[in-house]
Design a protein around this motif. Structure first.
Motif, mmCIF file in Angstrom:
data_model
loop_
_atom_site.group_PDB
_atom_site.id
_atom_site.type_symbol
_atom_site.label_atom_id
_atom_site.label_comp_id
_atom_site.label_asym_id
_atom_site.label_seq_id
_atom_site.Cartn_x
_atom_site.Cartn_y
_atom_site.Cartn_z
ATOM 1 N N ARG A 45 0.718 -1.212 -0.038
ATOM 2 C CA ARG A 45 -0.129 0.054 0.052
ATOM 3 C C ARG A 45 0.971 1.171 0.049
ATOM 4 N NH1 ARG A 45 -5.079 1.259 3.613
ATOM 5 N NH2 ARG A 45 -4.623 3.483 4.198
ATOM 6 N N ARG A 46 1.841 1.080 0.649
ATOM 7 C CA ARG A 46 2.751 2.433 0.835
ATOM 8 C C ARG A 46 3.622 2.478 -0.630
ATOM 9 N NH1 ARG A 46 7.875 2.430 5.056
ATOM 10 N NH2 ARG A 46 8.730 0.930 3.575
ATOM 11 N N ALA A 47 4.148 1.514 -1.133
ATOM 12 C CA ALA A 47 4.642 1.540 -2.324
ATOM 13 C C ALA A 47 3.917 2.134 -3.444
ATOM 14 C CB ALA A 47 5.220 0.198 -2.479
ATOM 15 N N ASP A 48 2.709 1.771 -3.384
ATOM 16 C CA ASP A 48 1.528 2.215 -4.294
ATOM 17 C C ASP A 48 1.368 3.624 -4.208
ATOM 18 O OD1 ASP A 48 1.269 0.023 -5.165
ATOM 19 O OD2 ASP A 48 -0.523 -0.532 -4.185
ATOM 20 N N LEU A 49 1.454 4.366 -3.045
ATOM 21 C CA LEU A 49 1.394 5.663 -2.830
ATOM 22 C C LEU A 49 2.360 6.571 -3.304
ATOM 23 C CD1 LEU A 49 -0.119 5.974 1.056
ATOM 24 C CD2 LEU A 49 -1.195 6.815 -1.160
ATOM 25 N N ILE A 50 3.557 5.946 -3.187
ATOM 26 C CA ILE A 50 4.796 6.764 -3.493
ATOM 27 C C ILE A 50 4.619 7.366 -4.708
ATOM 28 C CG2 ILE A 50 7.239 6.683 -3.752
ATOM 29 C CD1 ILE A 50 7.216 4.557 -1.348
ATOM 30 N N PRO A 51 4.294 6.925 -5.950
ATOM 31 C CA PRO A 51 4.295 7.512 -7.240
ATOM 32 C C PRO A 51 3.627 9.100 -7.021
ATOM 33 C CG PRO A 51 3.990 5.078 -7.478
ATOM 34 C CD PRO A 51 3.962 5.559 -6.134
ATOM 35 N N ASN A 52 2.418 8.871 -6.459
ATOM 36 C CA ASN A 52 1.547 10.018 -6.282
ATOM 37 C C ASN A 52 2.569 11.234 -5.455
ATOM 38 O OD1 ASN A 52 -0.421 8.962 -7.510
ATOM 39 N ND2 ASN A 52 -1.122 8.119 -5.705
ATOM 40 N N VAL A 53 2.994 10.766 -4.389
ATOM 41 C CA VAL A 53 3.775 11.434 -3.584
ATOM 42 C C VAL A 53 4.876 12.317 -4.623
ATOM 43 C CG1 VAL A 53 5.232 11.988 -1.621
ATOM 44 C CG2 VAL A 53 3.275 10.309 -1.436
ATOM 45 N N VAL A 54 5.726 11.479 -5.062
ATOM 46 C CA VAL A 54 6.786 11.924 -6.019
ATOM 47 C C VAL A 54 6.408 12.763 -7.014
ATOM 48 C CG1 VAL A 54 8.424 11.339 -7.724
ATOM 49 C CG2 VAL A 54 8.249 9.915 -5.853
ATOM 50 N N ASN A 55 5.170 12.616 -7.645
ATOM 51 C CA ASN A 55 4.545 13.583 -8.684
ATOM 52 C C ASN A 55 4.329 14.891 -7.964
ATOM 53 O OD1 ASN A 55 4.897 11.987 -10.872
ATOM 54 N ND2 ASN A 55 3.048 11.058 -10.723
ATOM 55 N N ASP A 73 14.665 5.610 -5.631
ATOM 56 C CA ASP A 73 15.662 4.545 -5.667
ATOM 57 C C ASP A 73 15.228 3.416 -4.754
ATOM 58 O OD1 ASP A 73 17.093 5.835 -7.707
ATOM 59 O OD2 ASP A 73 18.701 6.263 -6.275
ATOM 60 N N ALA A 74 15.026 3.832 -3.367
ATOM 61 C CA ALA A 74 14.690 3.145 -2.340
ATOM 62 C C ALA A 74 13.279 2.230 -2.600
ATOM 63 C CB ALA A 74 14.342 3.721 -1.153
ATOM 64 N N ARG A 75 12.431 2.955 -3.446
ATOM 65 C CA ARG A 75 11.149 2.032 -3.647
ATOM 66 C C ARG A 75 11.388 1.011 -4.621
ATOM 67 N NH1 ARG A 75 7.326 2.271 -7.737
ATOM 68 N NH2 ARG A 75 5.121 1.371 -7.032
ATOM 69 N N ALA A 76 12.143 1.525 -5.588
ATOM 70 C CA ALA A 76 12.735 0.550 -6.759
ATOM 71 C C ALA A 76 13.411 -0.728 -6.198
ATOM 72 C CB ALA A 76 13.474 1.067 -7.834
ATOM 73 N N LYS A 77 14.004 -0.531 -5.227
ATOM 74 C CA LYS A 77 14.753 -1.472 -4.460
ATOM 75 C C LYS A 77 13.911 -2.403 -3.635
ATOM 76 C CE LYS A 77 19.055 -1.694 -2.127
ATOM 77 N NZ LYS A 77 19.967 -1.150 -1.074
ATOM 78 N N ALA A 78 12.887 -1.762 -2.991
ATOM 79 C CA ALA A 78 12.216 -2.338 -2.232
ATOM 80 C C ALA A 78 11.227 -3.189 -2.982
ATOM 81 C CB ALA A 78 11.064 -1.393 -1.255
ATOM 82 N N THR A 79 10.634 -2.743 -3.935
ATOM 83 C CA THR A 79 9.729 -3.364 -4.713
ATOM 84 C C THR A 79 10.306 -4.604 -5.719
ATOM 85 O OG1 THR A 79 9.680 -1.575 -6.447
ATOM 86 C CG2 THR A 79 7.746 -1.701 -4.873
ATOM 87 N N SER A 80 11.511 -4.442 -5.912
ATOM 88 C CA SER A 80 12.344 -5.366 -6.512
ATOM 89 C C SER A 80 12.528 -6.835 -5.955
ATOM 90 C CB SER A 80 13.901 -5.157 -6.939
ATOM 91 O OG SER A 80 14.469 -5.149 -5.893
ATOM 92 N N VAL A 81 12.246 -6.765 -4.677
ATOM 93 C CA VAL A 81 12.362 -8.233 -3.907
ATOM 94 C C VAL A 81 11.009 -8.962 -4.062
ATOM 95 C CG1 VAL A 81 12.726 -9.141 -1.399
ATOM 96 C CG2 VAL A 81 13.838 -6.929 -2.074
ATOM 97 N N PHE A 97 14.794 -8.027 2.506
ATOM 98 C CA PHE A 97 13.371 -7.474 2.256
ATOM 99 C C PHE A 97 13.233 -6.351 3.309
ATOM 100 C CE2 PHE A 97 8.751 -7.213 3.613
ATOM 101 C CZ PHE A 97 8.433 -6.879 2.318
ATOM 102 N N LEU A 98 13.233 -6.643 4.588
ATOM 103 C CA LEU A 98 12.983 -5.643 5.774
ATOM 104 C C LEU A 98 14.183 -4.785 5.604
ATOM 105 C CD1 LEU A 98 12.467 -8.228 8.613
ATOM 106 C CD2 LEU A 98 10.868 -6.943 7.224
ATOM 107 N N GLN A 99 15.285 -4.940 5.073
ATOM 108 C CA GLN A 99 16.378 -3.759 5.091
ATOM 109 C C GLN A 99 15.906 -3.036 3.829
ATOM 110 O OE1 GLN A 99 20.442 -5.314 4.375
ATOM 111 N NE2 GLN A 99 20.642 -5.135 6.729
ATOM 112 N N ALA A 100 15.292 -3.397 2.763
ATOM 113 C CA ALA A 100 14.893 -2.623 1.676
ATOM 114 C C ALA A 100 13.780 -1.671 2.059
ATOM 115 C CB ALA A 100 14.447 -3.450 0.557
ATOM 116 N N GLN A 101 12.869 -2.260 2.867
ATOM 117 C CA GLN A 101 11.865 -1.501 3.433
ATOM 118 C C GLN A 101 11.987 -0.469 4.311
ATOM 119 O OE1 GLN A 101 8.779 -1.394 2.009
ATOM 120 N NE2 GLN A 101 8.693 -3.367 0.909
ATOM 121 N N GLY A 102 13.090 -0.865 5.395
ATOM 122 C CA GLY A 102 13.638 0.091 6.267
ATOM 123 C C GLY A 102 13.948 1.565 5.505
#
Lengths: 200, 315
Positions: A45-55, A73-81, A97-102
């Protein structure tokens, strides 16, 4: 007669298994899985929100590019797991996974902190709404994580006790890796700590 | 009074007075840093303990008695008409703990919201921290999304809190929440569907677990009494008849065949074996009220799952 004996054996086996905590292990493992599913869905849910925030931040003139890139970058890394149910049984993959999300958590909180410096963003209702959504998601993530930690603890304690530990051994149930809270804390708080702490 | 006498007076009366004044000055900063405190009891970890269940909790008296009673009546009225359970906690400070964490501990302990529906909302206000939060149980997250909760805090509560009108802010916030909950298609409250507000039924009209246990006991009493009497007159068939009858009535009352069968079976055993069996069932079935009971007749439905929905705000 033979059928009767088979039935009797089946009933005996079932009751022995139930007495050894097989059912208890099963239900606790299910609890861990569903708690994990909740954690993953909140991260998603958080990853889905980020593009809007970025825009919406991109619309802000001369916004700190570095902060923005960190989040992307962090989002790309987190969603690549790859998130699979087996992740909860693999300490190394879970850690990754947890590190990427952290890292995403810390990049985001840095972004929100930086956004305070831009009055036009503060006055932008769309951005403030996104901020509310993000805060709500972070709150849900922390609760989902706590519930997951409790579920894993419950499971790990249960399968380490007699007689369940014998059953667990016989059926190959292993203790699940726990969230490493210290690492998580260090990763997440890193960017917020160096605010005027007088570091040289 | 001569000069010597005055000096003696000074040494006896003034020096201690000066000393006391100095002490008072020295203590001032310490008092200042301690100012943010609450009357709510603290746990051994220094955090505010989860208060006992109540519709309105106000340990530091930010609400007048009349305002508190008014809010309680408002909340009770809404629960009677719509069924949803809302509660308010207002205190000075959460002693450094984030309000979200405190509110979540309370939500997890109280679990307000009807059983099987889970429609609960918790409002927390930490006055000196200038923080407030609306926690929405999971089943109401659709009716009250985070943004709506945030808007209620911003537009209805914060303006009142700014001028220290806490009762007004909470009341206005509740109106906003009521409107959103009412717009959602939830089962109506006890006042509409069921004359007995102490008994909670789920969507299919069945009685919830704990209530069922409580209500089954009279059936057992009456069934065992009749069963024993008939058994003496007619033997075992008499007990069977009574057990079947009681089970049938119970299954109709509770809208559950299983409950009927269990009640019938228990009555049959009670009729045959009498008092010892009855004691056994009392021990097995006689569970305490658990988290259910609270002060002022407020009883948590135990269905609310607070998993982070809602919003926080500051003023």
């Amino acid at each position: 007669m033979r059928q009767m004996r088979q039935l009797g054996l089946a009933i005996l086996a079932a009751s022995v298994l139930a007495g050894c905590g097989y059912n208890g292990i099963q239900s606790r493992e299910q609890a861990v899985q569903s708690a994990w599913a909740e954690v993953v869905s909140q991260y998603q849910r958080r990853a889905d929100l980020i593009p809007n925030v970025v825009n919406s931040v991109k619309g802000q003139a001369n916004f700190e590019q570095e902060t923005l890139t960190q989040v992307i970058d962090a989002r790309a890394k987190a969603t690549s797991v790859q998130v699979t149910p087996e992740l909860v049984n693999d300490p190394a993959a879970l850690q990754k996974f947890l590190q990427a999300q952290g890292q995403l958590t810390s990049a985001l909180s840095h972004l929100l902190a930086v956004s305070e410096r831009y009055p036009t963003l503060q006055a932008n209702q769309g951005f403030q709404d996104l901020r509310t959504e993000l805060e709500g998601t972070e709150n849900r993530i922390s609760i989902a994580r706590n519930r997951y930690i409790k579920a894993v603890e419950d499971y790990n304690v249960y399968i380490s006790q007699l007689p369940q530990n014998l059953t667990a051994m016989a059926f190959g149930y292993k203790a699940k890796p726990q969230y490493t809270v210290e690492n998580e804390k260090a990763i997440e708080t890193a960017p917020t700590v160096d605010f005027g702490s007088g570091k040289k | 009074m001569n000069a010597k006498g005055f000096l003696r007076f000074a040494s006896f009366a003034l020096v201690p007075a000066l000393f006391a004044a100095l002490l008072a000055i020295a203590a001032q900063p310490a008092l200042g840093s301690q100012a943010r405190s609450t009357n709510a009891p603290l746990g051994s970890d220094g955090l505010v303990r989860v208060p006992p269940l109540a519709r309105v909790t106000d340990p530091d008296h930010y609400l007048s008695a009349a305002d508190k009673a008014g809010l309680e009546a408002k909340l009770a009225g809404f629960e009677t008409s719509r069924g949803s359970q809302l509660a308010v906690i207002i205190l000075t400070t959460t002693m450094g703990e984030p309000l979200e964490d405190f509110a979540h501990r309370v939500g997890d302990a109280w679990k307000i919201g009807r059983k099987g529906i889970g429609d609960g909302v918790l409002i927390t206000v930490a006055v000196q921290d200038h923080a407030t939060r609306i926690d929405v149980a999971r089943s109401l997250e659709g009716a009250i999304p985070d943004l709506a909760a945030s808007r209620i805090i911003r537009e209805r509560m914060a303006p009142h809190f700014l001028v220290k009108d806490y009762a007004g802010g909470i009341s206005s916030g509740l109106d906003g929440l009521f409107a959103l909950i009412t717009a959602e298609a939830l089962p109506p409250g006890a006042g509409n569907a069921d004359a007995n507000p102490m008994v909670q039924r789920d969507q299919r009209g069945r009685v919830g677990g704990e209530d069922r246990l409580r209500m089954v006991i009279p059936f057992l009493f009456i069934g065992a009494f009749l069963g024993n009497a008939l058994r003496r007159g007619l033997g075992a068939p008499g007990a069977v008849v009574v057990a079947g009858g009681t089970g049938l009535i119970a299954s109709l009352v509770f809208a559950s065949a299983l409950t009927g069968v269990i009640v019938g079976f228990l009555v049959f055993l009670l009729s045959l074996f009498g008092a010892p069996m009855f004691l056994a069932t009392q021990v097995l079935g006689g569970r305490g009220p658990g988290i259910g009971m609270g002060s002022g007749g407020f009883r948590s439905g135990g269905g609310g799952d607070f998993s982070g929905g809602g919003a926080s705000g500051r003023w």
